[in-house]
Design an enzyme around this catalytic site. Structure first.
Site, short mmCIF file in Angstrom:
data_model
loop_
_atom_site.label_atom_id
_atom_site.label_comp_id
_atom_site.label_asym_id
_atom_site.label_seq_id
_atom_site.Cartn_x
_atom_site.Cartn_y
_atom_site.Cartn_z
N ASP A 5 0.82 -1.22 0.00
CA ASP A 5 0.00 0.00 0.00
C ASP A 5 0.85 1.27 0.00
OD1 ASP A 5 0.79 -0.78 2.53
OD2 ASP A 5 -1.21 -0.85 3.38
N HIS A 26 8.26 -3.34 12.91
CA HIS A 26 8.91 -2.05 12.74
C HIS A 26 9.36 -1.57 14.12
CE1 HIS A 26 6.96 -2.01 8.82
NE2 HIS A 26 7.50 -0.83 8.52
N GLU A 53 13.05 2.66 14.65
CA GLU A 53 13.00 3.63 13.55
C GLU A 53 12.76 5.01 14.15
OE1 GLU A 53 10.69 4.31 9.27
OE2 GLU A 53 9.78 3.01 10.78
N ASP A 72 11.07 -0.32 0.95
CA ASP A 72 10.07 0.22 1.86
C ASP A 72 8.80 0.62 1.10
OD1 ASP A 72 9.04 0.75 4.35
OD2 ASP A 72 10.01 2.68 4.59
N ASP A 73 8.74 1.85 0.59
CA ASP A 73 7.55 2.35 -0.12
C ASP A 73 7.99 2.91 -1.48
OD1 ASP A 73 5.46 2.19 2.12
OD2 ASP A 73 7.01 3.42 3.06
#
Length: 333
Positions: free
Chosen positions: A16, A197, A200, A278-279
């Site tokens: 997403d 996660h 971070e 990641d994205d």
């Protein structure tokens, strides 16, 4: 810098967070959803990071337009299929795609279990079409609280045989892992792998918590582990991998510059750290950029980059037999 004799993996990749700008435009028009711009060129600054964001939460707002256009389950199926197509275009042999079904369902009140099923269908069709191997990781979006995460978990468990692992992502500082102990107990009871996660936005204590309380076998990002030598030693001893995302950590202001990134230190210490995106659509990068541009800028030698590539398969959520078969397939190509 990519060793073509070895499998190329991306094991920290948000489905997403990888919705194409063109797809956002297409779906916006299809469902008559007002977008901040009407052409691809003018839309990109709204859906892609064009400069460093002040923090993780600011970075995450860039993902919102992608999910705002998911007005049907077919739209979810489309973006899942396109994720596999993108992986194939990047030369990936194996990808682990993680997604938050509640986040994808939220804008248009889609059934969360239906979103899970649509993603499974789209990924399966993509794998059959493009020949990429993939596994799915379900995300609980901690930002929305414990009850919302429970809804996500229930929807994921309804399709447990198609989900490989559970993850916890979002606002690490505001919603610590301690809120989700029972959620992860259920995930482990289902036989899933665990990745979290951690380290971070918060410090090394968040990583310790993910391992000791949530059962994490891998850590997403984990940059703050460098602040705790005992933790790095523990990661090595227990073979707990770190899913490093170089460009992402700069764009979220988690790390000041690539030269300051701890990935090189992790590899020197013997931590099983890997290179991931990641994205990618939000970041405007791909796995090739991470290997050819970001990794050298982070000070990695050619051999360290190769080791990170090896680590990507080593810590993948695959059986030893599946890993061996993938190595043999690539070697024979």
């Amino acid at each position: 810098m990519i060793d073509i004799t070895l499998p190329l993996t991306d094991i920290h990749r948000h489905l997403d967070g990888n919705i194409r700008a063109q797809t956002i435009l297409d779906l916006g028009r299809q469902f008559n959803i007002a977008l901040p711009a009407q052409t691809l060129e003018t839309l990109i600054p709204h859906v892609q990071v064009t400069s460093t964001e002040p923090d993780l939460v600011s970075f995450l707002t860039k993902l919102d337009w992608g999910v705002k256009v998911l007005a049907s389950l077919d739209a979810c199926r489309r973006v899942a299929f396109e994720n596999i197509e993108d992986a194939a275009r990047n030369g990936l042999h194996y990808v682990e795609l993680r997604f938050s079904p509640g986040y994808m369902a939220m804008a248009h009140q889609l059934p969360i279990a239906g979103v899970v099923e649509a993603v499974i269908d789209g990924v399966r069709d993509g794998c059959n079409t493009f020949g990429v191997e993939a596994r799915l990781i379900g995300i609980m979006s901690r930002t929305f609280g414990e009850a919302a995460c429970l809804q996500e978990l229930d929807a994921l468990l309804a399709h447990r045989e198609n989900i490989t692992a559970l993850d916890l992502a979002g606002d690490e500082l505001g919603f610590p892992g301690s809120l989700f102990l029972s959620h992860f107990n259920r995930a482990r009871d289902a036989g899933w792998h665990i990745t979290v996660h951690a380290g971070e936005a918060a410090g090394p204590e968040s990583i310790w918590q993910a391992i000791r309380e949530l059962g994490a076998e891998r850590i997403g990002h984990g940059v703050k582990a460098v602040e705790d030598r005992a933790l790095m030693d523990f990661l090595v001893q227990q073979r707990i991998g770190i899913e490093s995302c170089l460009t992402s950590n700069i764009q979220t202001s988690t790390v000041a510059s690539l030269a300051d990134h701890p990935l090189k230190t992790f590899l020197e210490h013997g931590v099983l750290a890997s290179l991931n995106t990641d994205d990618p659509a939000v970041q405007g990068v791909d796995i090739i950029h991470e290997y050819h541009v970001a990794a050298p800028a982070a000070g990695l030698s050619r051999e360290q980059i190769r080791q990170a590539q090896i680590n990507g398969l080593e810590i993948a959520f695959l059986s030893d037999g599946e890993k061996r078969a993938l190595r043999e397939k690539v070697a024979a190509a």
